[in-house]
Structures are given as C-alpha cells and as structure tokens.
Design a protein around this motif. Structure first.
Motif, short mmCIF file in Angstrom:
data_model
loop_
_atom_site.label_atom_id
_atom_site.label_comp_id
_atom_site.label_asym_id
_atom_site.label_seq_id
_atom_site.Cartn_x
_atom_site.Cartn_y
_atom_site.Cartn_z
N VAL A 196 39.03 -20.03 -3.99
CA VAL A 196 39.08 -19.96 -2.53
C VAL A 196 37.66 -19.76 -1.99
CG1 VAL A 196 39.85 -18.58 -0.56
CG2 VAL A 196 41.46 -19.14 -2.39
N ALA A 197 36.93 -18.81 -2.58
CA ALA A 197 35.55 -18.55 -2.14
C ALA A 197 34.66 -19.76 -2.39
CB ALA A 197 35.01 -17.31 -2.84
N LEU A 198 34.84 -20.41 -3.53
CA LEU A 198 34.03 -21.58 -3.85
C LEU A 198 34.33 -22.75 -2.91
CD1 LEU A 198 34.16 -21.47 -7.75
CD2 LEU A 198 32.12 -21.19 -6.34
N LEU A 206 40.04 -6.85 -1.12
CA LEU A 206 39.11 -6.36 -2.14
C LEU A 206 38.89 -7.39 -3.24
CD1 LEU A 206 40.16 -2.62 -2.53
CD2 LEU A 206 38.49 -3.63 -1.00
N TYR A 207 39.94 -8.10 -3.60
CA TYR A 207 39.82 -9.13 -4.65
C TYR A 207 39.02 -10.33 -4.13
CZ TYR A 207 43.40 -6.33 -6.91
OH TYR A 207 44.09 -5.30 -7.49
N LEU A 208 39.28 -10.71 -2.89
CA LEU A 208 38.54 -11.82 -2.30
C LEU A 208 37.08 -11.44 -2.02
CD1 LEU A 208 41.35 -13.09 0.07
CD2 LEU A 208 40.42 -14.31 -1.91
N VAL A 235 35.19 -16.15 4.20
CA VAL A 235 34.22 -16.83 5.07
C VAL A 235 32.90 -16.93 4.32
CG1 VAL A 235 32.98 -16.76 7.26
CG2 VAL A 235 35.30 -15.85 7.12
N MET A 236 32.29 -18.12 4.35
CA MET A 236 30.93 -18.30 3.85
C MET A 236 30.05 -18.76 5.00
SD MET A 236 30.38 -17.63 0.62
CE MET A 236 31.37 -17.24 -0.83
N VAL A 237 28.82 -18.26 5.04
CA VAL A 237 27.92 -18.62 6.14
C VAL A 237 26.52 -18.94 5.61
CG1 VAL A 237 29.15 -17.16 7.79
CG2 VAL A 237 27.20 -16.23 6.56
N SER A 238 25.89 -19.91 6.27
CA SER A 238 24.46 -20.16 6.10
C SER A 238 23.80 -19.85 7.44
CB SER A 238 24.21 -21.62 5.69
OG SER A 238 24.55 -22.49 6.77
#
Length: 261
Positions: free
Chosen positions: A245-247, A132-134, A31-34
C-alpha cells in the motif's frame, strides 16, 4: 496504476538521485509526499493524488518563518478540501490544533483539562485501525526507495527498516524539551499572550533544528535518539500487503515527478 511494474522500470532505468519523500500513515492507507505532489493509497485499493502548495519564495527564505511554512505544508494533504480527510475528521483535527493556542488565554485549570482531553482524543485518532502497521510500512517504503531496493521490498525479499530519521515522532520528541525550556526561561515579562508566543516560537525553533540535523545524519542519530526509541511504540512490523500500500502511494508520487520533470 501498475505499481509493481512502474517500480521495476524505475529501478532499471532511472540513475538520477531520487527525490526526497515524506509520508503519513492513516487508519485506512498511506500518504506519500514530495515537494510538489502527494498521493494516498488506501487499503481498499483506492488511489488519490494532488499537488502540494507552494509557499511564497520570501517566506521560504526567512529563518523561523520557513519552518512554520514547511510544517503547515506537510499537513496539506489532510486539511485541503480535496485531501484525504473528510468533513467531521477535518473539523476535529483543526479544532485539536487550534484549541491549545486559544486556551493560552484561558484559566490554567481549563487549559489543563482541555489539553488532556485533546491529547487523549488525538492519541485515539492516531492509534485507530491499522495506523501503526501502515506507519511502519510508510517508513519501509521510503527506505526501500533510498536504498534502491523497491523491487525486492515489493516481493518481500527485502524488509528495510521501519525506523526513520525523518519521522514525525522524532520531531515531537524534539519539540517537547524545546517548548519546556522556552517556557521556563522566557526572558521577557509574562503577559496573557506569552504562552501563545512561546508555543509558536518553540515550533519554529524546533523546525530549524530539525532541518539542521537532517543534513547531518550522524548528529541526527544522537539528537533524535529519544524519537527513534519512541518509534518502537508508534510503528509496528507491517505485513507485505501493507508495505505494498505504501509502495503504491510512493510509486504514484514518483510517476508524477518523472512525468512533469
């Protein structure tokens, strides 16, 4: 969405300061948040997006209260009905958060027993799958954004640090001494609700300290040293696919930020 193409275009054309992003790793994605939006990218290629809640302006201006509001808001992508957690998992997490507060009124032996059980259950939840990797991938993606190295990180030519000053591990490490100190030196007569009051105040005070040190990077590296050390355990070196995935989640949030101004 074409995350790689968007990130390339973003780096080539955007010269404005980048928005401040945070994140959260899960067993099956990131999950990414602003301040306004969130996005979840799954390891299966799925992508979900949503809006972050907006707290009343008054609450965002009151010391102590503003920290609790911000902390609650950061958990929104998990707990909201349209968020990334589903049914039983959401119930489990809500129970794990509420239980320690309710047990403040229970006998000490019961509180201790349930406290240990809750801690182990949460650790199991946090350490499951590729979390942990993510987690490391989440930090790497944000560092790539702030260092303007998104394209290089996507291709694997760059590997920004997986250790972050804004990681929740740092907050947890900061919270423990604040809570212990508050409980030991509480100045008022103890009552049945004292443990609950101390816990809430410890969270609020830690958030105020957290916000302060985030504005002072040199001080942060000293104050948050225990948490930075713990991140060696709570993150693992991610594979390139996990970093992507994170990007992907990061690109989705950036796209909405730029689209909606």
């Amino acid at each position: 969405m074409d995350a790689a193409g968007f990130l390339t275009e973003f780096e080539e054309q955007n010269t404005l300061p980048v928005p401040r992003l945070g994140g959260m790793a899960r067993a099956n994605g990131v999950v990414m948040v602003s301040e306004r939006y969130w996005a979840f990218a799954g390891i299966d290629g799925s992508l979900r997006e949503g809006r972050m809640p907006v707290a009343p302006r008054l609450l965002r201006a009151i010391p102590l209260a503003r920290g609790l509001v911000r902390l609650a808001g950061s958990l929104s992508p998990v707990f909201r009905r349209e968020g990334v957690a589903r049914g039983p998992e959401r119930i489990f997490l809500i129970a794990a958060i509420i239980a320690p507060l309710l047990l403040a009124f229970a006998p000490s032996w019961l509180g201790l027993t349930v406290g240990f059980a809750t801690t182990f259950a949460l650790l199991g939840w946090l350490l499951r799958g590729r979390t942990l990797y993510l987690h490391g991938a989440e930090h790497r993606a944000i560092a790539a954004l702030e260092g303007r190295r998104l394209r290089e990180t996507w291709t694997g030519l760059a590997r920004p640090s997986r250790i972050s000053l804004r990681c929740g591990t740092n907050f947890a490490a900061l919270l423990m001494p604040v809570a212990i100190f508050g409980g030991r030196f509480w100045p008022l007569p103890a009552t049945a609700v004292t443990p609950l009051v101390v816990s809430v105040l410890a969270l609020a005070l830690t958030m105020e300290l957290w916000l302060l040190v985030q504005r002072l990077p040199r001080l942060a590296r000293i104050v948050l040293l225990p948490g930075l050390g713990l991140q060696r355990l709570t993150t693992r070196e991610p594979k390139l696919a996990e970093t992507r995935v994170a990007l992907t989640a990061l690109a989705a949030v950036l796209r909405r930020e730029l689209t909606h101004g």
